[in-house]
Design a protein around this motif. Sequence first.
Motif, PDB file in Angstrom:
ATOM      1  N   GLN A  43       0.835  -1.192   0.000  1.00 29.97           N
ATOM      2  CA  GLN A  43       0.000   0.000   0.000  1.00 29.97           C
ATOM      3  C   GLN A  43       0.872   1.245   0.000  1.00 29.97           C
ATOM      4  O   GLN A  43       1.731   1.399   0.866  1.00 29.97           O
ATOM      5  CB  GLN A  43      -0.898   0.032   1.235  1.00 29.97           C
ATOM      6  CG  GLN A  43      -2.016  -0.977   1.198  1.00 29.97           C
ATOM      7  CD  GLN A  43      -2.921  -0.824   2.394  1.00 29.97           C
ATOM      8  OE1 GLN A  43      -2.447  -0.727   3.514  1.00 29.97           O
ATOM      9  NE2 GLN A  43      -4.216  -0.797   2.148  1.00 29.97           N
ATOM     10  N   GLY A  48      -1.903   4.129  -4.308  1.00 32.03           N
ATOM     11  CA  GLY A  48      -2.685   2.930  -4.577  1.00 32.03           C
ATOM     12  C   GLY A  48      -2.083   1.724  -3.904  1.00 32.03           C
ATOM     13  O   GLY A  48      -1.130   1.827  -3.137  1.00 32.03           O
ATOM     14  N   SER A  49      -2.645   0.565  -4.205  1.00 35.73           N
ATOM     15  CA  SER A  49      -2.138  -0.663  -3.607  1.00 35.73           C
ATOM     16  C   SER A  49      -2.050  -1.766  -4.646  1.00 35.73           C
ATOM     17  O   SER A  49      -2.880  -1.857  -5.558  1.00 35.73           O
ATOM     18  CB  SER A  49      -3.019  -1.097  -2.435  1.00 35.73           C
ATOM     19  OG  SER A  49      -4.326  -1.363  -2.879  1.00 35.73           O
ATOM     20  N   THR A  80      -5.131  -1.138  -7.258  1.00 34.13           N
ATOM     21  CA  THR A  80      -6.277  -0.310  -6.923  1.00 34.13           C
ATOM     22  C   THR A  80      -5.767   1.099  -6.654  1.00 34.13           C
ATOM     23  O   THR A  80      -4.936   1.295  -5.764  1.00 34.13           O
ATOM     24  CB  THR A  80      -7.002  -0.855  -5.672  1.00 34.13           C
ATOM     25  OG1 THR A  80      -7.347  -2.219  -5.902  1.00 34.13           O
ATOM     26  CG2 THR A  80      -8.249  -0.054  -5.379  1.00 34.13           C
ATOM     27  N   ALA A  81      -6.229   2.041  -7.439  1.00 34.93           N
ATOM     28  CA  ALA A  81      -5.771   3.421  -7.293  1.00 34.93           C
ATOM     29  C   ALA A  81      -6.304   4.026  -6.007  1.00 34.93           C
ATOM     30  O   ALA A  81      -7.440   3.778  -5.610  1.00 34.93           O
ATOM     31  CB  ALA A  81      -6.231   4.252  -8.482  1.00 34.93           C
ATOM     32  N   GLY A  82      -5.463   4.833  -5.348  1.00 32.57           N
ATOM     33  CA  GLY A  82      -5.854   5.528  -4.132  1.00 32.57           C
ATOM     34  C   GLY A  82      -6.665   6.778  -4.433  1.00 32.57           C
ATOM     35  O   GLY A  82      -6.688   7.267  -5.564  1.00 32.57           O
ATOM     36  N   LYS A  86      -6.683   9.191  -7.810  1.00 33.38           N
ATOM     37  CA  LYS A  86      -7.904   9.341  -8.623  1.00 33.38           C
ATOM     38  C   LYS A  86      -8.289  10.809  -8.742  1.00 33.38           C
ATOM     39  O   LYS A  86      -8.650  11.282  -9.825  1.00 33.38           O
ATOM     40  CB  LYS A  86      -9.065   8.580  -7.985  1.00 33.38           C
ATOM     41  CG  LYS A  86      -8.981   7.083  -8.099  1.00 33.38           C
ATOM     42  CD  LYS A  86     -10.197   6.474  -7.421  1.00 33.38           C
ATOM     43  CE  LYS A  86     -10.052   5.015  -7.193  1.00 33.38           C
ATOM     44  NZ  LYS A  86     -11.194   4.450  -6.455  1.00 33.38           N
TER      45      LYS A  86
END
Length: 92
Positions: A43, A48-49, A80-82, A86
Amino acid sequence: MNKQELVDAVAASTGASKAATGEAIDAFIGAVTAAVRKGDTVQLIGFGSFSTGARAARVGRNPATGAEIQIPAAKTVKFTAGKAFKDAVNGH
């Protein structure tokens, strides 16, 4: 942007040499790859992660012959974008 362009941009931003920046980026990629390979989640708050997912085995079709084939189960890599990332992309 490819890897060399990323190295150039980071080196220009930090004032570090391109060689040192390239080594740092390679080390970062290696560390993220090793962690995700072990099943850990990486993370980066605000960015993101990276994590692993699972894709179940399924039956597919060969588009050339129409024959059914077995597609084996596989691990997948997810990003997964933070929220901050975004928001920056969407101009907020």
